[in-house]
Design an enzyme around this catalytic site. Structure first.
Site, short mmCIF file in Angstrom:
data_model
loop_
_atom_site.label_atom_id
_atom_site.label_comp_id
_atom_site.label_asym_id
_atom_site.label_seq_id
_atom_site.Cartn_x
_atom_site.Cartn_y
_atom_site.Cartn_z
N ASP A 31 0.86 -1.19 0.00
CA ASP A 31 0.00 0.00 0.00
C ASP A 31 0.89 1.24 0.00
O ASP A 31 1.87 1.32 0.76
CB ASP A 31 -0.90 -0.02 1.24
N ASN A 87 -12.91 -3.36 1.89
CA ASN A 87 -13.99 -2.37 1.88
C ASN A 87 -14.78 -2.44 0.58
O ASN A 87 -14.19 -2.56 -0.50
CB ASN A 87 -13.39 -0.96 2.01
N GLN A 94 -14.44 2.34 0.88
CA GLN A 94 -13.69 2.00 -0.34
C GLN A 94 -13.36 3.28 -1.10
O GLN A 94 -14.26 4.11 -1.35
CB GLN A 94 -14.49 1.04 -1.23
N HIS A 100 -9.88 -5.20 -3.65
CA HIS A 100 -8.58 -5.47 -3.04
C HIS A 100 -8.76 -5.84 -1.58
O HIS A 100 -9.70 -5.39 -0.92
CB HIS A 100 -7.63 -4.26 -3.15
N HIS A 102 -6.85 -5.81 2.05
CA HIS A 102 -5.74 -5.28 2.84
C HIS A 102 -5.24 -6.36 3.80
O HIS A 102 -6.06 -7.01 4.47
CB HIS A 102 -6.20 -4.12 3.72
P1 AMP Z 1 -9.69 1.31 0.14
O1 AMP Z 1 -9.93 2.53 0.98
O2 AMP Z 1 -10.06 0.03 0.80
O3 AMP Z 1 -10.30 1.46 -1.24
O4 AMP Z 1 -8.11 1.22 0.00
C1 AMP Z 1 -7.40 1.81 -1.04
C2 AMP Z 1 -5.94 1.72 -0.63
O5 AMP Z 1 -5.17 1.89 -1.79
C3 AMP Z 1 -5.51 2.82 0.36
O6 AMP Z 1 -4.98 2.22 1.53
C4 AMP Z 1 -4.46 3.59 -0.42
O7 AMP Z 1 -3.39 3.99 0.40
C5 AMP Z 1 -4.01 2.59 -1.46
N1 AMP Z 1 -3.52 3.14 -2.71
C6 AMP Z 1 -4.09 4.12 -3.46
N2 AMP Z 1 -3.37 4.34 -4.57
C7 AMP Z 1 -2.32 3.48 -4.53
C8 AMP Z 1 -1.22 3.22 -5.38
N3 AMP Z 1 -1.03 3.91 -6.50
N4 AMP Z 1 -0.35 2.24 -5.02
C9 AMP Z 1 -0.53 1.55 -3.88
N5 AMP Z 1 -1.54 1.75 -3.04
C10 AMP Z 1 -2.42 2.70 -3.33
#
Ligand code: AMP
Ligand code: ZN
Length: 135
Positions: A31, A87, A94, A100, A102
């Site tokens: 992440d 999420n 989300q 995805h 975590h």
């Molecule tokens: P969610 O809130 O469950 O949709 O999680 C999205 C996650 O993606 C967050 O923890 C962000 O920090 C992560 N994220 C967003 N853009 C990137 C990226 N380019 N590379 C890696 N992680 C990312």
């Protein structure tokens, strides 16, 4: 692949990132804004917006990957546990609309994830909800 989706590009190697695991169906990468060191996202290579749209075959394949990533974190980072979090929809937090999971390394007393407020519901209310949800 969805041309407008950043996770499609990261999971399929169009953009490089910190990949910790890859197989035919999934890429797991760090992440970019982690809750803890080693916070990893497990992402299907195919574009799927969320768990509601997740095909059963991918759903069945994702937990073995979760187990691999979690075991690796425990072995290498020495964490005491992991949170597995997923999420679905903006209401649930989300922010990237490509499914995805975590996997967040946790150490005793690290305070990384806060507990939620627990409702106190009557037995009747619980029964009513259960009756509605029951298949
Ligand atoms: P969610 O809130 O469950 O949709 O999680 C999205 C996650 O993606 C967050 O923890 C962000 O920090 C992560 N994220 C967003 N853009 C990137 C990226 N380019 N590379 C890696 N992680 C990312
Ligand atoms: Zn996508």
């Amino acid at each position: 692949m969805d041309e407008n989706c950043i996770f499609c590009k990261l999971a399929n190697g169009v953009f490089s990132t910190n990949v910790v695991y890859e197989d035919d169906d999934f890429t797991a990468f760090l992440d970019a804004s982690p809750a803890a060191e080693g916070h990893t996202l497990i992402v299907p290579k195919k574009h799927v917006a969320n768990a509601f749209e997740l095909p059963d075959d991918l759903g069945a394949k994702v937990y073995p990957v979760v187990k691999k990533v979690a075991a690796r974190q425990k072995e290498v980072l020495g964490c005491d546990g992991v949170n597995v979090l997923q999420n679905n929809g903006p209401a649930a937090g989300q922010t990237v609309f490509h499914f995805h999971v975590h996997v967040i390394p946790r150490f005793d007393g690290d305070g990384v994830m806060k507990d939620w407020d627990h409702l106190e519901l009557s037995d009747d209310k619980q029964k009513e909800i259960c009756d509605k949800l029951k298949f």
